[in-house]
Design a protein around this motif. Structure first.
Motif, short mmCIF file in Angstrom:
data_model
loop_
_atom_site.label_atom_id
_atom_site.label_comp_id
_atom_site.label_asym_id
_atom_site.label_seq_id
_atom_site.Cartn_x
_atom_site.Cartn_y
_atom_site.Cartn_z
N VAL A 38 0.85 -1.19 0.00
CA VAL A 38 0.00 0.00 0.00
C VAL A 38 0.89 1.24 0.00
O VAL A 38 1.74 1.40 0.89
CB VAL A 38 -0.94 0.02 1.23
CG1 VAL A 38 -1.83 1.23 1.20
CG2 VAL A 38 -1.77 -1.27 1.27
N LEU A 39 0.69 2.09 -1.02
CA LEU A 39 1.46 3.32 -1.16
C LEU A 39 0.55 4.52 -1.01
O LEU A 39 -0.61 4.49 -1.39
CB LEU A 39 2.11 3.39 -2.55
CG LEU A 39 3.02 2.25 -2.97
CD1 LEU A 39 3.50 2.47 -4.39
CD2 LEU A 39 4.20 2.13 -2.03
N THR A 40 1.10 5.61 -0.46
CA THR A 40 0.43 6.91 -0.50
C THR A 40 1.34 7.84 -1.27
O THR A 40 2.51 7.51 -1.53
CB THR A 40 0.18 7.49 0.91
OG1 THR A 40 1.42 7.66 1.57
CG2 THR A 40 -0.74 6.60 1.73
N GLU A 41 0.81 9.01 -1.61
CA GLU A 41 1.60 9.98 -2.37
C GLU A 41 2.25 9.28 -3.56
O GLU A 41 3.43 9.50 -3.86
CB GLU A 41 2.65 10.63 -1.48
CG GLU A 41 2.07 11.30 -0.25
CD GLU A 41 3.12 11.73 0.75
OE1 GLU A 41 4.27 11.99 0.35
OE2 GLU A 41 2.78 11.80 1.94
N ALA A 42 1.48 8.43 -4.22
CA ALA A 42 2.02 7.54 -5.25
C ALA A 42 1.84 8.10 -6.65
O ALA A 42 0.93 8.86 -6.94
CB ALA A 42 1.35 6.18 -5.15
N ASP A 43 2.73 7.66 -7.52
CA ASP A 43 2.67 7.97 -8.93
C ASP A 43 2.85 6.65 -9.69
O ASP A 43 3.64 5.80 -9.28
CB ASP A 43 3.78 8.96 -9.30
CG ASP A 43 3.64 9.47 -10.72
OD1 ASP A 43 2.50 9.77 -11.14
OD2 ASP A 43 4.66 9.58 -11.42
N VAL A 44 2.11 6.52 -10.78
CA VAL A 44 2.21 5.34 -11.63
C VAL A 44 2.74 5.80 -12.98
O VAL A 44 2.20 6.74 -13.58
CB VAL A 44 0.83 4.66 -11.82
CG1 VAL A 44 0.95 3.45 -12.73
CG2 VAL A 44 0.24 4.28 -10.48
N HIS A 45 3.79 5.16 -13.46
CA HIS A 45 4.36 5.51 -14.75
C HIS A 45 4.22 4.33 -15.69
O HIS A 45 4.62 3.22 -15.38
CB HIS A 45 5.84 5.88 -14.60
CG HIS A 45 6.49 6.23 -15.88
ND1 HIS A 45 6.26 7.41 -16.54
CD2 HIS A 45 7.36 5.53 -16.65
CE1 HIS A 45 6.96 7.44 -17.65
NE2 HIS A 45 7.63 6.30 -17.74
N ASP A 46 3.63 4.58 -16.87
CA ASP A 46 3.41 3.54 -17.88
C ASP A 46 4.23 3.90 -19.12
O ASP A 46 3.95 4.88 -19.79
CB ASP A 46 1.93 3.46 -18.22
CG ASP A 46 1.59 2.31 -19.14
OD1 ASP A 46 2.50 1.76 -19.80
OD2 ASP A 46 0.40 1.96 -19.22
N CYS A 47 5.23 3.11 -19.42
CA CYS A 47 6.12 3.37 -20.54
C CYS A 47 5.45 3.17 -21.90
O CYS A 47 5.94 3.64 -22.91
CB CYS A 47 7.35 2.47 -20.46
SG CYS A 47 8.36 2.78 -19.02
N ARG A 48 4.32 2.47 -21.93
CA ARG A 48 3.64 2.21 -23.21
C ARG A 48 3.01 3.46 -23.80
O ARG A 48 2.73 3.50 -24.97
CB ARG A 48 2.53 1.18 -23.04
CG ARG A 48 3.00 -0.20 -22.72
CD ARG A 48 1.84 -1.09 -22.49
NE ARG A 48 1.11 -0.60 -21.33
CZ ARG A 48 0.20 -1.29 -20.67
NH1 ARG A 48 -0.11 -2.48 -21.06
NH2 ARG A 48 -0.40 -0.78 -19.62
N LYS A 54 11.50 3.57 -17.86
CA LYS A 54 11.44 3.51 -16.40
C LYS A 54 12.65 4.22 -15.79
O LYS A 54 12.51 4.98 -14.84
CB LYS A 54 11.41 2.06 -15.93
CG LYS A 54 10.13 1.32 -16.23
CD LYS A 54 10.25 -0.11 -15.75
CE LYS A 54 9.02 -0.92 -16.05
NZ LYS A 54 9.14 -2.29 -15.55
N GLU A 55 13.82 3.96 -16.35
CA GLU A 55 15.04 4.54 -15.80
C GLU A 55 15.02 6.06 -15.91
O GLU A 55 15.39 6.77 -14.97
CB GLU A 55 16.27 3.96 -16.52
CG GLU A 55 16.48 2.49 -16.26
CD GLU A 55 15.61 1.57 -17.13
OE1 GLU A 55 14.89 2.07 -18.03
OE2 GLU A 55 15.63 0.36 -16.87
N ALA A 56 14.60 6.59 -17.06
CA ALA A 56 14.56 8.04 -17.26
C ALA A 56 13.53 8.66 -16.33
O ALA A 56 13.77 9.73 -15.75
CB ALA A 56 14.25 8.36 -18.72
N TYR A 57 12.38 8.02 -16.18
CA TYR A 57 11.35 8.52 -15.27
C TYR A 57 11.87 8.60 -13.84
O TYR A 57 11.68 9.61 -13.16
CB TYR A 57 10.11 7.61 -15.34
CG TYR A 57 9.18 7.81 -14.17
CD1 TYR A 57 8.40 8.94 -14.06
CD2 TYR A 57 9.13 6.86 -13.16
CE1 TYR A 57 7.57 9.13 -12.96
CE2 TYR A 57 8.31 7.04 -12.06
CZ TYR A 57 7.52 8.18 -11.97
OH TYR A 57 6.72 8.36 -10.89
N LEU A 58 12.53 7.56 -13.37
CA LEU A 58 13.03 7.54 -11.99
C LEU A 58 14.15 8.57 -11.80
O LEU A 58 14.21 9.23 -10.77
CB LEU A 58 13.49 6.15 -11.61
CG LEU A 58 12.36 5.12 -11.50
CD1 LEU A 58 12.93 3.72 -11.30
CD2 LEU A 58 11.40 5.48 -10.40
#
Length: 64
Positions: A38-48, A54-58
């Motif tokens: 369970v995460l709060t203050e979360a972000d979801v990144h979809d490379c599609r 993923k690496e650039a996003y992080l």
């Protein structure tokens, strides 16, 4: 020992959950159960969706 035990040490820390697919989650870990993180203050990144890898996003998220 279950998977839950070592993850409990990360409670209230910002974590990255990398999936086998194109999605990565970034957020504060607030609970660990046998079937969920369970995460709060979360972000979801979809490379599609034509976004950065993923690496650039992080790397970008770390700069903020």
């Amino acid at each position: 020992m279950t998977l839950r035990d070592p993850l409990m040490t990360l409670l209230n820390e910002t974590v990255v959950i990398d999936t086998d697919g194109p999605i990565v989650y970034l957020g504060k870990l607030v609970d660990v159960t046998e079937s969920a993180l369970v995460l709060t203050e979360a972000d979801v990144h979809d490379c599609r969706e034509g976004h950065a890898s993923k690496e650039a996003y992080l790397a970008e998220a770390l700069e903020q």
